[in-house]
Design a protein around this motif. Structure first.
Motif, mmCIF file in Angstrom:
data_model
loop_
_atom_site.group_PDB
_atom_site.id
_atom_site.type_symbol
_atom_site.label_atom_id
_atom_site.label_comp_id
_atom_site.label_asym_id
_atom_site.label_seq_id
_atom_site.Cartn_x
_atom_site.Cartn_y
_atom_site.Cartn_z
ATOM 1 N N ASN A 658 0.946 -1.184 0.141
ATOM 2 C CA ASN A 658 0.122 -0.205 -0.158
ATOM 3 C C ASN A 658 0.881 1.385 -0.060
ATOM 4 O O ASN A 658 0.401 2.384 0.406
ATOM 5 N N ASP A 659 2.091 1.054 -0.160
ATOM 6 C CA ASP A 659 3.009 2.196 -0.576
ATOM 7 C C ASP A 659 3.151 3.053 0.858
ATOM 8 O O ASP A 659 3.349 4.004 0.875
ATOM 9 N N ASN A 732 -4.884 0.230 -2.236
ATOM 10 C CA ASN A 732 -4.696 1.450 -2.958
ATOM 11 C C ASN A 732 -4.438 1.374 -4.275
ATOM 12 O O ASN A 732 -3.854 2.570 -4.488
ATOM 13 N N THR A 735 -0.746 1.488 -8.723
ATOM 14 C CA THR A 735 0.678 2.221 -8.478
ATOM 15 C C THR A 735 0.968 2.120 -7.112
ATOM 16 O O THR A 735 2.388 2.001 -7.053
ATOM 17 N N ALA A 736 0.039 2.014 -5.970
ATOM 18 C CA ALA A 736 0.641 1.986 -4.845
ATOM 19 C C ALA A 736 1.257 0.391 -4.558
ATOM 20 O O ALA A 736 2.408 0.537 -3.879
ATOM 21 N N ALA A 738 2.578 -1.632 -6.945
ATOM 22 C CA ALA A 738 4.005 -1.397 -7.568
ATOM 23 C C ALA A 738 4.820 -0.762 -6.882
ATOM 24 O O ALA A 738 6.174 -1.159 -6.661
ATOM 25 N N ASN A 739 4.617 0.408 -6.322
ATOM 26 C CA ASN A 739 5.614 1.134 -5.468
ATOM 27 C C ASN A 739 6.242 0.256 -4.385
ATOM 28 O O ASN A 739 7.320 0.333 -4.211
ATOM 29 N N PHE A 773 -1.200 1.894 -19.327
ATOM 30 C CA PHE A 773 -0.884 0.829 -18.931
ATOM 31 C C PHE A 773 0.670 0.666 -19.144
ATOM 32 O O PHE A 773 1.482 0.200 -18.321
ATOM 33 N N ASN A 775 2.707 2.965 -19.496
ATOM 34 C CA ASN A 775 3.454 3.968 -18.867
ATOM 35 C C ASN A 775 3.682 3.282 -17.551
ATOM 36 O O ASN A 775 4.524 3.781 -16.557
ATOM 37 N N MET A 776 2.467 2.688 -16.844
ATOM 38 C CA MET A 776 2.521 2.259 -15.684
ATOM 39 C C MET A 776 3.792 1.246 -15.530
ATOM 40 O O MET A 776 4.585 1.333 -14.372
ATOM 41 N N SER A 779 7.059 2.981 -15.497
ATOM 42 C CA SER A 779 7.221 3.818 -14.157
ATOM 43 C C SER A 779 7.699 2.647 -12.999
ATOM 44 O O SER A 779 8.582 3.091 -12.437
ATOM 45 N N TYR A 780 7.014 1.717 -13.035
ATOM 46 C CA TYR A 780 7.316 0.439 -12.197
ATOM 47 C C TYR A 780 8.924 0.182 -12.485
ATOM 48 O O TYR A 780 9.564 -0.051 -11.632
#
Lengths: 841, 264
Positions: A658-659, A732, A735-736, A738-739, A773, A775-776, A779-780
């Motif tokens: 959940n980052d 979350n 992105t959360a 993956a972070n 997608f 871009n996600m 970013s990961y």
């Protein structure tokens, strides 16, 4: 001008027919290989082992039944029946014999086996008693190692029962010079061997074995040529007759000689791929960078006007179908862990060349297209992503992801290349990496990586911290301090590390015992003919002939361990809301929930142990009686209430995924408890151990052997998969999650990490959806994630969930920014969502 | 800047990886409180400014919390990498963000100061001075226009539409932000070709407006009405058929030069 043509091509009717034929029946077990192998072994009793292996391989290839299936353009089948399995008694056979009668009815990967085949195999198996790799490996293992395995701390079943596989050979070498070229190379090396050389005996016999094996491969192809010619004379359909004659011409030429057309290259490639899997049953024979080594043949034919893009696509599609023709019968337990018959032939497209330039080409796109056309699980299609990857390639890959097929998997050059270099791989080789099996990076044609060497369940040592190393009444691990006496969180972590270190050492012991057994009993000369530097060194891969050698066992359950440690840190040591004694009791009794057999076994074990300590005889009657009493009386109503309170307190504590910085950094430390200690160990081939963090699908069956954990996970429930957060705990969004995952150290897990993300198709709808997608993923990867793959919920899944809600309790759908548990919605709302899934808005 | 970061406001959710409300991958901050009471509203918990309790899957959940801009920005900044790759950023939604003008402005200023692009979903139902003061910090204004007819507008949303239409003209004329018009297509309210045509023609006259989004009605907020103990008045209304949506898209394209997309 673009460096590649990315246009799309339609599938031909042939491909649909090939797939239908392949899946018409349940796969069968066939006896030919085992019988022929055994015959040959009996005739070569007093010859050097390596020669015996080569002769057995040759005997099999000379006599095993062959077939050309209807409509095939690329030929070579290991079994007469589609998707069948030969057996490999030289590695192990007892399990198969024991499971003969349940093979057809078992849940995971059933196989049909006829009574006649059973009889033939039973007869052949008599020879193998005491001669298998698994028996030799067992004899090499330390007693405490065997105990740890019996208690399911880790399993090394893969190579214990089977060949090793997990390799990418130099396909380009066979394509270029054929087996005649390799034979010439081996002969030249043989001429250099002096009678006085220290390694004369082993090296000269090894080279002879290489020559015998390569000759056998040529002979095998010629048998197909003869069969095709014979079928052509009998064929009344002029078009098919022409195809059969072309097949015959191809098989006369390759793989004996170098390929001179794309079609020949396809046929040559396939024989290599198939025959490696007749010599041994090691899975994950991974074609690697197919788009690279096949490209020169495609380009030459295309430029010369000898082939069209459509014709080339059909040939690639035919190979894609053939990948699914190869199957493997595993034991019932392993079948659950590797469910789906797959043999994990990982094929990767895109990425850089040795000089660091992007080498995406026409074939990179055509490989993705083939997966669209064939729409089957094999090959395990992968894509290399780096800062220089073309946008078009990623978008096409994302379109494939959107179909819900679960392919491709995405890999990050920017993490993997430095990770391999940190393990002694030179830069040019590292840039030329490909993926083996699930997620394991290595250098093609040069590596014996022993990836997938074990499944290590990181939750089990956590259980042992609470029991001070006692499992089911038996002291199997170090006697770490009593948790109730611990004053600080650090003491708890130290105890966990002590348990981890001890069992990691035992796992290394098990792996090295098996490694040694393969080197001694199962050298593979055919495989060695296509891996550097075996011919020069005069050794097979098993004996250390390859340039790079590793052992990569994988750990899993990081999310559970992280969430558990964090809950203990918060609730016990910081907020002091619960005592260790209470936690311990809650875990022992599965938080007052279902009394599973796991719990009963633990308590019964302790009862027996206490009785023995008191000088009483622990008869099964007495133990059972006391155990039942404890289960009935130990948990009071008040306890139950406390357990429930504890569960809801745990629910409130932050979870990995959940980052949230604190728990995520603890997850990083938790992963280190596995990845770091491994690095100190070496294998018998002179290589190092390094960690993978991925479970295949073993997190389910091994979770079934794991008691309740302090993160609130109940006994028997699957543990978290790979580096992914625990199921349903990442709330979350993608992105959360993956972070959080990217906060682990992926570089140190140089044998690969696996991150599964779940998506609703609406998130990928339209060009904009694909763009976001991609871009996600970018970013990961900017954040140094190593691998990601996607599970996109399909319309079929939703329809099935409507019919069988009990199987989909945790299915979250997210439409137009609204997330809900699918099964809790009314029928009409569910229908809305299904409609939206189809329309993509 | 210090003051801006300390500014307080009331939100009821922050949603990351939002890809239907503005460019790229965005984080939406939902501000609590609304001036309208649209019958189809899929976020009924957004309407009251007061903190409420709603039953979610049978369990009571507190809806609404008071936060500072700084707290919100901590979450917003976590996905900076994703914004950079995708051209995304922060989106304010609600509720009607303009009900908390100071807070909305402070959020947008903070984002711009940190190099994050901004968008706002809003009906524009506030005095123009309020809107004017935030426009310098707003890259994209996603403005709802639900109906051209003031009477029907009032009947279904509780308020007439003159102010909003007037604001739309002023915002467009200001040239300070990229204005995108969004139309929730609600069967029985505004889903006839004539009604959509009216909105499209209005939007077409707004200087600088190039895009219009038709958002098909959905019932996914229905359970929330039960959770709040309220009656959902549109139970029997079905979402528009895809063919109908495509037809309306054609209507827009016939009567205007706007680019029309179905969905956000």
């Amino acid at each position: 001008m673009k460096k590649y043509n990315s246009s799309r091509v339609l599938a031909t009717g042939r491909i649909k027919r090939l797939v239908e034929h392949l899946y018409a029946k349940t796969p069968e077990i066939e006896s030919a290989r085992a019988v022929l192998l055994t015959d040959s072994y009996k005739q070569t009793e007093h010859e050097p082992l390596i020669i015996r292996r080569a002769k057995a391989f040759a005997h099999v290839l000379k006599n095993i039944p062959i077939t050309i299936r209807p409509d095939e353009l690329v030929v070579g089948s290991s079994t007469v029946a589609p998707r069948g399995s030969q057996t490999f008694p030289e590695f192990s056979f007892e399990w198969l014999e024991a499971e003969f009668d349940t093979l057809h009815t078992r849940e995971a990967d059933p196989f049909y086996i006829s009574e006649q085949v059973k009889q033939e195999l039973k007869e052949a198996y008599k020879y193998w008693k005491g001669k298998t790799t698994s028996e030799l490996a067992t004899s090499y293992m330390a007693p405490e190692t065997l105990t740890a395995m019996a208690h399911n701390i880790f399993t090394v079943g893969n190579y214990f029962y089977n060949g090793v596989g997990h390799i990418t050979v130099k396909y380009e070498k066979v394509l270029a010079i054929g087996y005649e070229g390799i034979i010439a190379e081996a002969k030249a090396e043989l001429n250099k061997c002096g009678l006085g050389d220290a390694d004369y005996a082993t090296k000269s016999h090894f080279l002879e074995a290489v020559i015998i094996s390569c000759q056998a491969a040529i002979l095998y192809a010629n048998r197909y040529a003869e069969l095709a010619e014979k079928m052509a004379t009998e064929c009344r359909d002029a078009a098919r007759k022409g195809e059969l004659l072309q097949i015959a011409a191809n098989c006369r030429k390759v793989p004996a000689k170098g390929a001179t057309s794309f079609y020949e290259a396809c046929q040559s490639f396939w024989f290599v791929q198939q025959l490696i899997q007749i010599e041994s049953n090691g899975h994950s024979i991974s074609p690697g960078r197919f788009d690279q080594y096949m490209y020169p043949y495609y380009k030459a034919d295309l430029d010369a006007g000898k082939i069209t893009r459509e014709e080339a696509q059909e040939l690639i599609d035919c190979i894609w179908v053939k990948f699914n023709d190869l199957s493997k019968c595993r034991d019932a337990e392993s079948a659950k862990g590797f469910a789906g018959y797959g043999v994990f032939q990982n094929l990767i497209v895109g990425g850089q060349n040795a000089q660091g330039q992007d080498v995406t080409n026409d074939l990179s796109f055509m490989c993705i297209e083939a997966s669209f056309h064939v729409f089957l699980p094999q090959p395990s299609l992968s894509i290399r992503v780096w800062n220089g990857s073309p946008y078009d390639l990623l978008i096409r890959a994302a379109e494939l992801t959107r179909t819900g097929i679960g392919l491709p998997a995405y890999y990050n050059d920017e993490v993997i290349i430095p990770a391999l270099m940190s393990r002694g791989v030179v830069l040019e080789d590292a840039r030329n990496y490909n993926i083996i099996g699930c997620v394991e990076p290595q250098v093609s044609g040069k590596t014996n990586g022993w990836h997938d060497a074990a499944f290590y369940n990181m939750c089990r040592p956590l259980e042992l911290v609470f029991s001070r190393g006692v499992d089911c009444g038996e002291q199997i691990g170090p006697r770490t301090p009593d948790v109730e006496s611990m004053k600080t969180f650090e003491e708890f972590v130290d105890a966990y590390k002590t348990q981890m270190d001890y069992f990691i050492r035992l796992m290394v012991n098990a792996d090295n015992a098996i490694d040694q057994a393969h080197a001694e009993r199962m050298p593979l000369p055919f495989l060695a003919s296509m891996v550097d530097d075996c011919i020069k060194r005069g050794k097979t891969c098993e004996q250390g002939g390859s340039v790079y050698n590793f052992t990569g066992p994988q750990g899993f359950g990081i999310a559970n361990v992280a969430d558990s440690l964090f809950a203990i840190k918060k609730l016990v040591f910081e907020e002091k809301k619960v005592s260790m004694a209470e936690y311990k009791k809650a875990l022992m009794f599965n938080y007052g929930q279902e009394v599973s057999p796991l719990i009963v076994a633990q308590i019964a074990g302790q009862v027996a142990r206490q009785m023995t300590e008191k000088g009483l005889k622990p008869t099964s009657d007495a133990v059972s009686k006391v155990t039942q009493n404890i289960i009935r009386e130990a948990v009071t109503t008040e306890d139950k209430k406390k357990f429930e309170q504890l569960l809801s307190m745990i629910e409130e504590v932050d979870k990995f995924g959940n980052d949230e910085e604190e728990v995520d950094l603890l997850a990083r430390e938790a992963a280190y408890t596995y990845t770091k200690p491994l690095l100190q160990y070496r294998n018998p081939r002179g290589g190092m151990f390094h960690a993978g963090l991925y479970p295949v699908s073993a997190n389910v069956p091994l979770g079934a052997q794991t008691g309740a954990t302090p993160d609130g996970r109940l006994a028997g429930v699957p543990v978290a998969d790979g580096v992914s957060p625990s199921a349903g705990k990442d709330i979350n969004g993608p992105t959360a999650a993956a972070n959080s995952v990217s906060k682990l150290d992926h570089g140190i897990a140089s044998n690969g990490t696996l991150y599964n993300q779940k998506f609703h198709p609406s998130a990928l709808s339209g060009e904009k959806g694909l763009d976001n997608f991609v871009n996600m993923i970018r970013s990961y990867f900017d954040r140094k994630g190593s691998h990601v793959q996607f599970n996109v919920v399909s319309r079929d899944t939703l329809l099935d969930a409507q019919k069988h809600p009990e199987n989909y309790k945790h299915l979250v759908v997210r439409v137009a920014g609204y997330s809900a548990l699918f099964t809790t919605l009314s029928k009409s709302l569910q229908d809305d969502i299904i409609r939206r899934t189809e329309q993509g808005f | 800047m210090e003051d801006i970061l300390k500014t307080k406001g009331r939100i009821f959710d922050i949603q990351r990886y939002s890809i239907h409300d503005g460019d790229g991958i965005r984080t939406i901050v939902f501000l609590k409180g609304c001036v309208l009471r649209c019958r189809w509203c899929c976020n009924p918990e957004s309407q009251e400014y007061d903190i409420q309790t709603m039953l979610v899957e049978g369990k009571p959940k507190v809806i609404g919390r008071d936060v500072t801009v700084e707290e919100v920005m901590q979450t917003v900044e976590k996905d900076r990498d994703y914004y950079r790759r995708s051209g995304g950023g922060l989106t304010l939604s609600g509720g009607e963000s303009l009900c908390q003008p100071k807070f909305a402005k402070a959020l947008l200023m903070a984002a711009k100061a940190k190099g994050i692009t901004t968008a706002m979903e809003s009906m524009g139902c506030a005095p123009y001075e309020v809107i004017d003061s935030i426009l310098p910090y707003l890259d994209t204004y996603l403005m709802d226009i639900k109906h051209i007819d003031p009477i029907k507008h009032k009947e279904f949303t509780g308020k007439s539409n003159e102010l909003m239409l007037e604001n739309a003209r002023k915002i467009a004329a200001s040239g300070q932000t990229r204005l995108v018009i969004r139309v929730p297509v609600i069967p029985g309210f505004n889903d006839t070709p004539e009604e959509i045509k009216g909105i499209a023609q209005f939007a077409d006259k707004l200087p600088g407006v190039k895009k219009i989004h038709l958002l098909p009605y959905h019932r996914l907020g229905q359970d929330k009405y039960d959770g709040l103990g309220r009656e959902y008045l549109m139970k029997d209304v079905l979402p528009p058929e895809p063919e109908h949506m495509n037809m309306l898209k054609k209507v827009v394209e016939q009567v205007s030069r706007l680019t029309c997309q179905i969905g956000g």
